[in-house]
Design an enzyme around this catalytic site. Structure first.
Site, PDB file in Angstrom:
ATOM      1  N   LYS A 182     -33.954  32.691   9.444  1.00 32.85           N
ATOM      2  CA  LYS A 182     -32.847  33.297   8.577  1.00 32.85           C
ATOM      3  C   LYS A 182     -33.212  34.858   8.386  1.00 32.85           C
ATOM      4  CE  LYS A 182     -35.408  31.873   4.467  1.00 32.85           C
ATOM      5  NZ  LYS A 182     -35.681  30.830   3.442  1.00 32.85           N
TER       6      LYS A 182
ATOM      7  N   TYR B 281     -40.425  64.520  -6.342  1.00 38.97           N
ATOM      8  CA  TYR B 281     -39.396  64.397  -7.306  1.00 38.97           C
ATOM      9  C   TYR B 281     -39.959  64.226  -8.550  1.00 38.97           C
ATOM     10  CZ  TYR B 281     -35.577  63.998  -3.812  1.00 38.97           C
ATOM     11  OH  TYR B 281     -34.744  64.365  -2.641  1.00 38.97           O
TER      12      TYR B 281
HETATM   13  C1  LIG Z   1     -36.951  30.295   3.406  1.00 39.57           C
HETATM   14  C2  LIG Z   1     -37.153  28.859   3.357  1.00 39.57           C
HETATM   15  C3  LIG Z   1     -38.011  28.139   4.141  1.00 39.57           C
HETATM   16  C4  LIG Z   1     -39.394  29.006   4.637  1.00 39.57           C
HETATM   17  O1  LIG Z   1     -40.116  29.191   3.835  1.00 39.57           O
HETATM   18  P1  LIG Z   1     -41.486  30.405   4.198  1.00 39.57           P
HETATM   19  O2  LIG Z   1     -42.108  30.228   3.124  1.00 39.57           O
HETATM   20  O3  LIG Z   1     -40.947  31.489   4.756  1.00 39.57           O
HETATM   21  O4  LIG Z   1     -42.008  29.596   5.287  1.00 39.57           O
HETATM   22  C5  LIG Z   1     -38.225  26.972   4.181  1.00 39.57           C
HETATM   23  N1  LIG Z   1     -37.162  26.312   3.563  1.00 39.57           N
HETATM   24  C6  LIG Z   1     -36.257  26.709   2.669  1.00 39.57           C
HETATM   25  C7  LIG Z   1     -35.408  25.854   1.902  1.00 39.57           C
HETATM   26  C8  LIG Z   1     -36.186  28.069   2.673  1.00 39.57           C
HETATM   27  O5  LIG Z   1     -35.140  28.602   1.887  1.00 39.57           O
END
Ligand SMILES: *Cc1c(COP(=O)(O)O)cnc(C)c1O
Length: 380
Positions: free
Chosen positions: A46, A266
Site C-alpha cells: 500500500k 528561521y
Molecule cells: C499496513 C497494514 C499491514 C502491514 O503492516 P506493517 O506493520 O507495515 O507490516 C498489515 N495489515 C493491515 C491491516 C495494515 O493496515
C-alpha cells in the site's frame, strides 16, 4: 563515511539521494517466508509500496515468488493489478461505496469490513451470476475497520448473506504487536480464533511485521508484512530477520564559520554558544525530513552523519535545507560532500525517534524530489 556505504556516483544535479536496494527487498521477503514457514508470506505494498514505488517493488517481489499482495485503496488495486496479472490482491480499506464492479473487474478481493459491505459485494456477485472471492475482516480489538463480534454473530445467524461469496481469507489486525508482552495480543488472538473456526476452508491472517515476531501462534496461514520488507524493525526489542533497504544522502551546499552568538535559521531559534562551523545541507521537510527534527539551544533535534561524525541539526528544519553543527568533526568536510541521513549507520527508527515519530512515517513520507537510485547489486 565508510566507502562501502557510499556506493554510487551521485549526479551533480542531485540535492538529496534515495537509494533503494531491490535485492534486499527480495531477500527480506524470502527470509520472512522461511521464518514463518509453513505459513505463507504476503506483501503489503500500500501507499506506493511505503513510498518506494510499486512499479519497482511489485515486480521484484513477484520475481522472488510472492503472489499475494495487500493494498489499501481501489486505485492501488488497479496499479498493482497492472503489474501482477495473476496474483491475489486484497484491498485493506474494504469496499468503497459503489466500487464493487470496479474491484470485481480487477479480480481484487475486498477485506469486507461491515454488514453493508458484505451485502453490497454479495449483490454484485448476484448480478454477475458468479461467486466472488472475498475476505472477511474481523475486528478482534483494534476498533478500526472490521466486523465486531456482534456483527460477526449476525452474519453467522444470517449466513445466507454469504451465499454468493467465496470466502478465501479471514483476517484481523493487532493493536499492540510492537509490545510482545502486552496481554492484548493474546486476547485478540483468542477473539480471532473464536470466529475464524466457522470458516475452516478460508485461510486466516492476523500478523503484520510486528505480529509475526511475537510467536508462531500468531502466524496462522498467512502473514502480511509491509514495513519489514522495506528493512524496518517493527518490534522494539528483538530483531526481525531483514536487512535495510533505503539509504538517504544529502548534499553539503556550503560550510560557514560563524562567531559565538550568531543565530541560525528561521525564528533565530538556535544561537551559537561558541565559534561554530556549520554545514548547510540540501534536504528539508519537503523531502520528508520532519520539521520536528529542528533544534533549539535547549531542545535536541535530529542528527546526521558526515565523514563518520555524528553532527546535530541546529535551528529549524526548513523546506529545502537544514543546518548542521560540524565543529567537532575531525575530518575536513567540503562543498559537494554528502551527509548520511538514513544509512546502515542510522536506521529509519532512529530518524523517527529523533523527530518524535516512528520509522514508518519517515519511510512513507520520503518526498518526490530525491534522485532515486534503484539497484539490485552494489557496483564494484
Ligand atoms: C499496513 C497494514 C499491514 C502491514 O503492516 P506493517 O506493520 O507495515 O507490516 C498489515 N495489515 C493491515 C491491516 C495494515 O493496515
Amino acid at each position: 563515511m565508510k566507502q562501502d556505504q557510499y556506493p554510487f556516483n551521485f549526479p551533480s544535479t542531485a540535492s538529496a539521494i534515495l537509494c533503494i536496494n531491490l535485492e534486499n527487498i527480495k531477500n527480506n521477503w524470502i527470509s520472512l517466508s522461511r521464518f514463518v514457514h509453513p505459513a505463507e508470506c504476503a506483501a503489503v505494498v500500500k501507499a506506493d509500496a511505503y513510498g518506494l514505488g510499486v512499479q519497482h517493488v511489485v515486480p521484484c517481489l513477484h520475481a522472488a515468488g510472492c503472489n499475494t499482495f495487500f493494498i489499501a485503496t481501489p486505485k492501488e488495486a488497479e496499479e498493482v493489478r497492472a503489474l501482477c496479472p495473476k496474483g491475489d490482491i486484497y484491498v485493506l480499506d474494504g469496499l468503497f461505496l459503489d466500487t464493487a464492479p470496479f474491484l470485481a473487474s480487477l479480480e481484487a478481493i475486498p477485506c469486507l469490513s461491515s454488514i453493508e459491505e458484505v451485502k453490497e459485494w454479495s449483490a454484485h456477485a448476484g448480478n454477475t451470476g458468479r461467486k466472488l472471492k472475498s475476505c472477511l475482516h474481523i475486528d478482534s480489538g483494534l476498533t478500526r475497520l472490521g466486523l465486531d463480534p456482534r456483527q460477526m454473530m449476525y452474519l453467522l445467524e444470517n449466513n445466507y448473506l454469504l451465499n454468493n461469496l467465496d470466502i478465501v481469507l479471514i483476517m484481523s489486525h493487532l493493536a499492540t504487536a510492537d509490545e510482545p508482552l502486552d496481554p492484548i495480543n493474546k486476547i485478540q488472538n483468542n477473539n480471532f480464533d473464536r470466529f475464524r473456526k466457522y470458516f475452516p476452508k478460508a485461510k486466516a491472517s492476523l500478523a503484520a511485521s510486528d505480529g509475526m515476531m511475537i510467536g508462531k501462534e500468531f502466524h496462522h496461514n498467512l502473514v502480511r508484512p509491509g514495513y519489514a520488507l522495506y528493512g524496518g524493525q517493527a518490534v522494539k526489542e528483538g530483531q526481525t530477520p531483514v536487512k535495510p533497504v533505503v539509504s538517504v544522502y544529502a548534499r553539503v551546499l556550503q560550510i560557514r564559520e560563524i562567531p559565538e552568538g550568531t543565530s541560525v535559521g528561521y525564528a533565530c531559534s538556535w544561537k551559537a554558544q561558541r565559534d561554530t562551523r556549520i554545514a548547510v545541507l540540501a534536504i528539508g521537510y519537503a523531502d520528508g525530513l520532519p520539521r520536528s527534527s529542528s533544534a533549539t539551544n535547549t531542545i535536541k533535534g535530529g542528527t546526521v552523519r558526515i565523514q563518520e561524525s555524528v553532527c546535530p541539526i541546529v535551528g529549524r528544519v526548513s523546506m529545502d535545507l537544514i543546518t548542521v553543527d560540524i565543529t567537532d568533526c575531525p575530518k575536513k568536510i567540503v562543498r559537494g560532500d554528502f551527509a548520511e541521513i538514513i544509512t546502515l549507520n542510522k536506521s529509519l527508527e532512529e530518524v523517527g525517534h529523533e523527530a518524535g515519530t516512528i520509522g514508518y512515517e519517515i519511510l512513507t513520507r520520503l518526498g518526490k524530489r530525491y534522485e532515486r537510485i534503484y539497484y539490485e547489486m552494489k557496483p564494484q
